[in-house]
Every structure is written in structure tokens, then in C-alpha cells.
Design a protein around this motif. Structure first.
Motif, PDB file in Angstrom:
ATOM      1  N   THR A   1      31.856  62.856  49.937  1.00  0.00           N
ATOM      2  CA  THR A   1      30.993  63.902  50.344  1.00  0.00           C
ATOM      3  C   THR A   1      29.453  63.630  50.502  1.00  0.00           C
TER       4      THR A   1
ATOM      5  N   HIS B   1      35.788  69.163  46.068  1.00  0.00           N
ATOM      6  CA  HIS B   1      35.704  67.713  45.528  1.00  0.00           C
ATOM      7  C   HIS B   1      36.221  67.457  44.372  1.00  0.00           C
TER       8      HIS B   1
ATOM      9  N   ALA C   1      30.689  62.033  44.101  1.00  0.00           N
ATOM     10  CA  ALA C   1      31.102  61.598  45.430  1.00  0.00           C
ATOM     11  C   ALA C   1      31.308  59.985  45.207  1.00  0.00           C
TER      12      ALA C   1
ATOM     13  N   VAL D   1      32.069  73.322  48.139  1.00  0.00           N
ATOM     14  CA  VAL D   1      32.247  71.782  48.196  1.00  0.00           C
ATOM     15  C   VAL D   1      32.432  71.047  46.860  1.00  0.00           C
TER      16      VAL D   1
ATOM     17  N   SER E   1      33.057  67.699  54.347  1.00  0.00           N
ATOM     18  CA  SER E   1      31.754  67.796  54.933  1.00  0.00           C
ATOM     19  C   SER E   1      31.381  69.157  55.055  1.00  0.00           C
TER      20      SER E   1
END
Ligand code: ADP
Ligand code: ASP
Ligand code: MG
Length: 450
Positions: A230, A444, A238, A440, A304
Motif C-alpha cells: 500500500t 493492512h 508496507a 487502510v 489502494s
């Protein structure tokens, strides 16, 4: 091994100053296969040109034109053959000054002309640096001769057949004898007026040239070492992805991963061109290969985030048990050239998402005319400040037990719209802009870190 044909694109941060440009030149120097080099404007220049376009007074325009002049002449001071490159860019800088001092009315056509200055300047300067670093004969080519588009200024649509023809006529022979440096982002219409492909469009330009050249590899050199699971600016954990499929990369870019312009994968997929994403700052670090078929097919590979979304909900009792309503609705949107991303429907209403497009001057979508046309046959409601989140992976439509854990981890979040099942590579939903980064991080953490 036979020679390969590679198109390499360097983005704005990679063109930031003479030092950054020299780093890019050394990446090119070591590889004779990099035949076409596509460059973005130096970082921040397209933003300055956008300010130029929206600024009211002549004084402000003159001041911005001067800022751009100083910035570029400063880079030239670090080039051995300074006089020659200054001679090349001075007419371009003078042209911008002329537009500023005459304070011409900013028509859509003139806006694109103004936006093109960044790439026109950076390509001349980078050519000089590449010649200095390699000692080779390098040609700076005006890409507007090849990238032919329609007249939708600000986000012009390329004409692929015409690009193939113009490539053969103007560029094919040049690439056989020399390396070519050219501009990303810009093109021209049938009358020869400058057009632009939309912000971040240099990736797309490079892909279109790779398609026309029938290239083996398209390289995107940027400020991150790879495509990450991401945006690394949003989630600290990430991870870089070593290999990802065409389809996953296309979904990721369409749903907001800025590392690739949303249309980049389209020409690459058409011609089965492998794409490499790497860092111009740390070129030795492993990047991402985007290929047709990957060895591993994780259920969830990346997440995303696409900001600045508007949700348009239309409601009409006439829709109940009738046909033709959707066709009427989409006809209005098509008449006004409005591109829709997600759609959900119920018996009497339809909800759809569109980009708010706050960054393209003069490109406001839901104008009074659009609203009047819609209100002539339905009630319309608009919600702004939303963001779209896409969970990207493989066989998502057939993976049992996916949506439970995804939405179960977001019990405190108001989810405005969900789209699942249309693509096997994504599950997307809409949340408020203020909650988006948090969402997000949660996803994640749960599905990729975990
Ligand atoms: P360039 O100027 O080279 O075109 P961009 O700023 O357009 O570079 O794109 C690179 C940026 O994309 C990165 O700095 C990063 O913040 C952002 N980004 C968003 N999503 C991702 C992702 N999944 N992987 C890598 N970078 C991403
Ligand atoms: N210079 C353009 C922009 O900043 C295009 C690009 O960099 O890709 O949007
Ligand atoms: Mg970019």
C-alpha cells in the motif's frame, strides 16, 4: 542475448535538480537497451504552472514565470555546456513570460499549452546532462509529433492507431541511430495544438510509446523502490512487491496507487510488455516486475486508496419496474463526458462514484448544466469528501469468507457503498475521507502484516 528495446520513464522527483538528473543519467548510461527516455517536469513545476493558470492577475503570472525561469537556469549552472542548453531553453522561458505579460484569457487550449512548459524544459536539460554523462549523441525529440490525441484538453484521449503511424514516420529511424529523450504528459491534437493526458500522465505517455515501438520492457523510475503493498506514506509497514500481475497492477493504479497513472497498464497489456518499477535514488534495490502471469497469486496482494471521491445518488419512482432509466442516466453522463467508476443500484435509486477532480483547472464535473439535465427526470443527491478503498488480489469473487473478516474489522466505520463481484481482482468500498487512512492501516495490519 539479442538486444532488447526498453522505454524508461523518470518522474518529477527523479528530475528534481542536477544531482537527481545525473543519477538518472547513470541509470541510462549502463544500459544501451534504454532507447527512449521519457521525462516528467522537474518536481513542483507542473504545480507552479497550475497556479499560473488559476492566478488572476498579470503580476502573479509574471512572478511564477520568473520563478520557473530561475529554477531551471539554476540547474543549467551545473552543466558543463551551460551556454548551449541555456540557448535551447531561453525561447521556451520567453514564451511563458510572453503568455504571462500579455495576460491572455486562459482557454482550455491555452491551459494545456501552459502545462506543457514543465516537460519541454526538463527534457532539454536532461538531454544536455545525458550527453555530458555518456558522451553519446542524444536527441531531444518533441513528443507532440507522435502522441496524437483528441481535443479533450486537460485529459486528452490518445489515438493509438495514429500514434503508431506517427511513430513510424518520425521516431522509428531516430531510435535506430541515437538515444532519444522526450516529454511525458503532453501530446497534440489534429490541428497541432498542445494537449495533456491528465496529471501524472507521463507514465501513460511512456506506455504509449512502448506500445508504438513494440518495446520489450517499460521501466518506471520513481521515488519509491517498488510498488508496495500500500502507499508507504500511509502505512509504515508496507512492503515492496517483487512480482505482480498486469491485472492487479491495473486495479491498483485505477484505484489510487499514484505510483502508476491509472491508464499506464492499458497499452502494456495490449502488447504484453513487461513493466519494471524501480527507484532512481536506489536503483540497486529490487523493484517490482509487472508481468502477465505471476508465480504466486495471493488472495489479497495490496490495498489502494483513491481520494477526492464524489458520490452521486439519483432517485426516481419512475424507475420502478420500468426499463430505460439507466440508459437515460448514463446518456446524460456520457453527453457531459463524465466518467463513472463504481455503480450500485436498488429498485428506485442508483448510486455512482466519480472523481471530484479538484486538481484540474476548468474540469469541474457536476456543473449546473449536468445537474439540470439530471434533475429533469430524477432527484439528485451529492456527497463529497469521500475516499475509495480497494482491496486488490486474485480470485476475490470466488474466495469464501473474505467479506466477513474485511468488514468485520471495520465495525466502527460508516461504509457508504460496496462493489464486489464485478472483478475477480478487487473488492472496493467508499468511506469518508477523514477515516480513509485509518481504514487502510487496519486492513493492512490484518490482511498483509498479519
Ligand atoms: P513520479 O513523480 O515518479 O511519477 P509519483 O509521486 O507520481 O512519482 O508516484 C510515486 C508515489 O506513489 C510514491 O512516493 C508513493 O507515495 C505513492 N504510492 C501510492 N501507492 C503506492 C504503492 N502501492 N506503492 C508505491 N508507491 C505508492
Ligand atoms: N508533470 C506532470 C504532473 O506533474 C506529469 C507527470 O509528472 O507524470 O502531473
Ligand atoms: Mg507519477
Amino acid at each position: 542475448m539479442p538486444d532488447l528495446f526498453k522505454v524508461a520513464k523518470f518522474g518529477g522527483t527523479s528530475m528534481a535538480d542536477a544531482t537527481a538528473m545525473r543519477r538518472c543519467a547513470s541509470i541510462v548510461k549502463g544500459d544501451p537497451d534504454k532507447k527512449i527516455i521519457v521525462v516528467s517536469a522537474t518536481s513542483g513545476t507542473t504545480n507552479l504552472l497550475t497556479e499560473f493558470i488559476v492566478s488572476n492577475g498579470k503580476e502573479q503570472k509574471v512572478e511564477i514565470a520568473q520563478q520557473i525561469r530561475t529554477k531551471h537556469l539554476q540547474i543549467c549552472e551545473e552543466i558543463k555546456n551551460q551556454a548551449e542548453v541555456v540557448q535551447k531553453i531561453t525561447p521556451i522561458l520567453d514564451e511563458l513570460k510572453e503568455i504571462a505579460s500579455t495576460n491572455r484569457i486562459m482557454t482550455p487550449m491555452l491551459r494545456d499549452e501552459v502545462l506543457s512548459f514543465g516537460e519541454r524544459l526538463s527534457s532539454e536539460i536532461f538531454t544536455a546532462i545525458l550527453i555530458e554523462e555518456t558522451g553519446e549523441d542524444v536527441i531531444c525529440f518533441d513528443v507532440r509529433k507522435v502522441i496524437k490525441t483528441d481535443q479533450n484538453y486537460g485529459s486528452a484521449e490518445p489515438n493509438v492507431d495514429q500514434i503508431a503511424k506517427e511513430y513510424e514516420a518520425h521516431l522509428l529511424a531516430v531510435t535506430e541511430n541515437s538515444r532519444v529523450v522526450t516529454q511525458g504528459f503532453i501530446g497534440s491534437d489534429d490541428n497541432g495544438n498542445t494537449t495533456t493526458l491528465g496529471r501524472g500522465g507521463s507514465d501513460y505517455s511512456a506506455a504509449l510509446l512502448a506500445e508504438a515501438a513494440d518495446a520489450d520492457v517499460l521501466e518506471i523510475w520513481t521515488d519509491v523502490t517498488a510498488i508496495y503493498t500500500t502507499d508507504p506514506r500511509i502505512v509504515k509497514t508496507a512492503k515492496p512487491i517483487t512480482e505482480i500481475s498486469f491485472d492487479e497492477a491495473a486495479e491498483l493504479s485505477v484505484f489510487g496507487a499514484k505510483v502508476l497513472h491509472p491508464a499506464t497498464m492499458v497499452p502494456a497489456i495490449r502488447k504484453n510488455i513487461r513493466v519494471y518499477v524501480g527507484s532512481s535514488i536506489y536503483p540497486e534495490k529490487p523493484g517490482t516486475w509487472i508481468v502477465k502471469e505471476t508465480k504466486s497469486k495471493p488472495a489479497i496482494s495490496a490495498i489502494s486508496l483513491r481520494r477526492n471521491q464524489t458520490l452521486l445518488t439519483v432517485h426516481s419512482l419512475d424507475m420502478l419496474h420500468r426499463y430505460g432509466f439507466l440508459s437515460k442516466l448514463f446518456q446524460v453522463l456520457s453527453d457531459h463526458k463524465i466518467s463513472v467508476d463504481l455503480v450500485t443500484t436498488s429498485e428506485v435509486s442508483v448510486a455512482l462514484t466519480l472523481d471530484s477532480d479538484i486538481h484540474t483547472p476548468g474540469k469541474q464535473k457536476l456543473t449546473d448544466e449536468v445537474m439540470n439535465d439530471l434533475r429533469s427526470f430524477c432527484e439528485v443527491n451529492i456527497e463529497r469528501n469521500l475516499a475509495l478503498i480497494a482491496v486488490v488480489g486474485n480470485n476475490l469473487e470466488a474466495t469464501a469468507g473474505l467479506s466477513g473478516p474485511v468488514f468485520g474489522s471495520l465495525i466502527d466505520v460508516n461504509i457508504r457503498l460496496i462493489c464486489h463481484g464485478a472483478s475477480s481482482h478487487n473488492l472496493c468500498f467508499l468511506v469518508s475521507e477523514s477515516e480513509a487512512e485509518g481504514v487502510v492501516n487496519i486492513l493492512h495490519n490484518k490482511f498483509i502484516d498479519g
